[in-house]
Write a protein that holds these residues in place. Sequence first.
Motif, PDB file in Angstrom:
ATOM      1  N   THR A 107       0.807  -0.978   0.062  1.00  0.00           N
ATOM      2  CA  THR A 107       0.166   0.058   0.054  1.00  0.00           C
ATOM      3  C   THR A 107       0.813   1.114  -0.088  1.00  0.00           C
ATOM      4  O   THR A 107       0.565   2.427  -0.071  1.00  0.00           O
ATOM      5  N   ALA A 108       2.247   1.136   0.039  1.00  0.00           N
ATOM      6  CA  ALA A 108       2.928   2.269  -0.072  1.00  0.00           C
ATOM      7  C   ALA A 108       2.921   3.182  -1.389  1.00  0.00           C
ATOM      8  O   ALA A 108       2.708   2.709  -2.289  1.00  0.00           O
ATOM      9  N   LEU A 109       2.990   4.442  -1.030  1.00  0.00           N
ATOM     10  CA  LEU A 109       3.065   5.444  -2.144  1.00  0.00           C
ATOM     11  C   LEU A 109       4.723   5.384  -2.775  1.00  0.00           C
ATOM     12  O   LEU A 109       5.575   5.213  -2.043  1.00  0.00           O
ATOM     13  N   VAL A 110       4.736   5.055  -3.962  1.00  0.00           N
ATOM     14  CA  VAL A 110       6.027   5.011  -4.689  1.00  0.00           C
ATOM     15  C   VAL A 110       6.079   6.099  -5.852  1.00  0.00           C
ATOM     16  O   VAL A 110       5.213   6.202  -6.652  1.00  0.00           O
ATOM     17  N   ILE A 111       7.006   6.783  -5.486  1.00  0.00           N
ATOM     18  CA  ILE A 111       7.114   8.181  -6.490  1.00  0.00           C
ATOM     19  C   ILE A 111       8.694   8.153  -7.076  1.00  0.00           C
ATOM     20  O   ILE A 111       9.604   7.920  -6.205  1.00  0.00           O
TER      21      ILE A 111
ATOM     22  N   THR B   1      -0.199   5.131 -11.816  1.00  0.00           N
ATOM     23  CA  THR B   1       0.754   5.453 -12.476  1.00  0.00           C
ATOM     24  C   THR B   1       0.443   6.954 -13.191  1.00  0.00           C
ATOM     25  O   THR B   1      -0.700   7.074 -13.663  1.00  0.00           O
ATOM     26  N   SER B   2       1.175   7.866 -13.109  1.00  0.00           N
ATOM     27  CA  SER B   2       1.113   9.135 -13.760  1.00  0.00           C
ATOM     28  C   SER B   2       2.260   9.241 -14.822  1.00  0.00           C
ATOM     29  O   SER B   2       3.288   8.513 -14.667  1.00  0.00           O
ATOM     30  N   SER B   3       2.029  10.240 -15.483  1.00  0.00           N
ATOM     31  CA  SER B   3       3.242  10.843 -16.385  1.00  0.00           C
ATOM     32  C   SER B   3       4.177  11.734 -15.677  1.00  0.00           C
ATOM     33  O   SER B   3       3.697  12.188 -14.545  1.00  0.00           O
ATOM     34  N   GLY B   4       5.140  12.230 -15.904  1.00  0.00           N
ATOM     35  CA  GLY B   4       5.948  13.362 -15.521  1.00  0.00           C
ATOM     36  C   GLY B   4       5.073  14.637 -15.419  1.00  0.00           C
ATOM     37  O   GLY B   4       4.498  15.264 -16.181  1.00  0.00           O
ATOM     38  N   GLU B   5       5.117  14.912 -13.862  1.00  0.00           N
ATOM     39  CA  GLU B   5       4.483  15.847 -13.401  1.00  0.00           C
ATOM     40  C   GLU B   5       5.345  16.732 -12.456  1.00  0.00           C
ATOM     41  O   GLU B   5       6.521  16.316 -11.981  1.00  0.00           O
ATOM     42  N   LYS B   6       4.863  18.103 -12.129  1.00  0.00           N
ATOM     43  CA  LYS B   6       5.440  18.833 -11.206  1.00  0.00           C
ATOM     44  C   LYS B   6       5.375  18.182  -9.592  1.00  0.00           C
ATOM     45  O   LYS B   6       4.336  17.453  -9.436  1.00  0.00           O
ATOM     46  N   ASN B   7       6.368  18.386  -8.943  1.00  0.00           N
ATOM     47  CA  ASN B   7       6.245  17.584  -7.705  1.00  0.00           C
ATOM     48  C   ASN B   7       5.030  17.955  -6.656  1.00  0.00           C
ATOM     49  O   ASN B   7       4.381  17.135  -6.226  1.00  0.00           O
ATOM     50  N   GLU B   8       4.722  19.356  -6.871  1.00  0.00           N
ATOM     51  CA  GLU B   8       3.440  19.661  -5.773  1.00  0.00           C
ATOM     52  C   GLU B   8       2.219  19.030  -6.563  1.00  0.00           C
ATOM     53  O   GLU B   8       1.404  18.756  -5.543  1.00  0.00           O
TER      54      GLU B   8
ATOM     55  N   ALA C 138      -0.096  16.846  -4.175  1.00  0.00           N
ATOM     56  CA  ALA C 138      -1.560  17.188  -4.160  1.00  0.00           C
ATOM     57  C   ALA C 138      -2.405  15.825  -4.292  1.00  0.00           C
ATOM     58  O   ALA C 138      -3.473  15.611  -3.626  1.00  0.00           O
ATOM     59  N   LYS C 139      -1.875  15.017  -5.086  1.00  0.00           N
ATOM     60  CA  LYS C 139      -2.460  13.599  -5.351  1.00  0.00           C
ATOM     61  C   LYS C 139      -2.459  12.665  -4.412  1.00  0.00           C
ATOM     62  O   LYS C 139      -3.191  12.025  -3.851  1.00  0.00           O
ATOM     63  N   ALA C 140      -1.069  12.749  -3.764  1.00  0.00           N
ATOM     64  CA  ALA C 140      -1.026  11.600  -2.562  1.00  0.00           C
ATOM     65  C   ALA C 140      -1.770  12.294  -1.324  1.00  0.00           C
ATOM     66  O   ALA C 140      -2.165  11.421  -0.570  1.00  0.00           O
ATOM     67  N   MET C 141      -2.313  13.543  -1.420  1.00  0.00           N
ATOM     68  CA  MET C 141      -3.091  13.834  -0.034  1.00  0.00           C
ATOM     69  C   MET C 141      -4.448  13.183  -0.191  1.00  0.00           C
ATOM     70  O   MET C 141      -4.939  12.892   0.841  1.00  0.00           O
TER      71      MET C 141
ATOM     72  N   VAL D  30      10.946   1.374 -12.830  1.00  0.00           N
ATOM     73  CA  VAL D  30       9.875   1.899 -12.384  1.00  0.00           C
ATOM     74  C   VAL D  30       9.538   0.730 -10.924  1.00  0.00           C
ATOM     75  O   VAL D  30       8.764   1.223 -10.287  1.00  0.00           O
ATOM     76  N   ASN D  31      10.352  -0.163 -10.809  1.00  0.00           N
ATOM     77  CA  ASN D  31      10.117  -1.126  -9.606  1.00  0.00           C
ATOM     78  C   ASN D  31      11.191  -0.901  -8.683  1.00  0.00           C
ATOM     79  O   ASN D  31      12.500  -0.937  -8.899  1.00  0.00           O
ATOM     80  N   PRO D  32      10.755  -0.531  -7.392  1.00  0.00           N
ATOM     81  CA  PRO D  32      11.591  -0.111  -6.273  1.00  0.00           C
ATOM     82  C   PRO D  32      12.297  -1.547  -5.623  1.00  0.00           C
ATOM     83  O   PRO D  32      13.444  -1.222  -5.248  1.00  0.00           O
ATOM     84  N   GLU D  33      11.712  -2.725  -5.995  1.00  0.00           N
ATOM     85  CA  GLU D  33      12.544  -3.808  -5.442  1.00  0.00           C
ATOM     86  C   GLU D  33      14.101  -3.966  -5.825  1.00  0.00           C
ATOM     87  O   GLU D  33      14.526  -3.903  -7.113  1.00  0.00           O
TER      88      GLU D  33
END
Length: 132
Positions: free
Chosen positions: A35-39, A54-61, A65-68, A120-123
Amino acid sequence: MKISNSMALVALAITLTSCATPPPPPQAFHNTDNTALVIASLDDKTCQMIQPTTSSGEKNEAVLAKAMTLPQHQAAVVILENYTEPQIGDQFRDRGTAWFVGLRNLGYQHIVFLQGNGGVNPEGLITLAEYN
């Protein structure tokens, strides 16, 4: 005189043994929280949400806002792409501080920073820092 010699020997022993231990080897990340948020942080201004959606390249802010709006606010993983420091330094502080503050303000308690490799895989990525 004996006391000062003893103190000098103790100081010498501490100095020699404190430098003798090599730094720990890099640790590979193993995700145990699905369930972790991965960025993926592409640079200091743009990123991509990997998980839970999954999203495309966006501004950090925009990604913060999506994570909120996400229901889970416990664990977050930030993959620092294009990260080149052999040890944590200015580059990590410049990029990581904003992520750390932003995610903590959203309520994320467990935050892990990884060194990216273009995927894209943090493992299995190298863990740079972990905050609980």
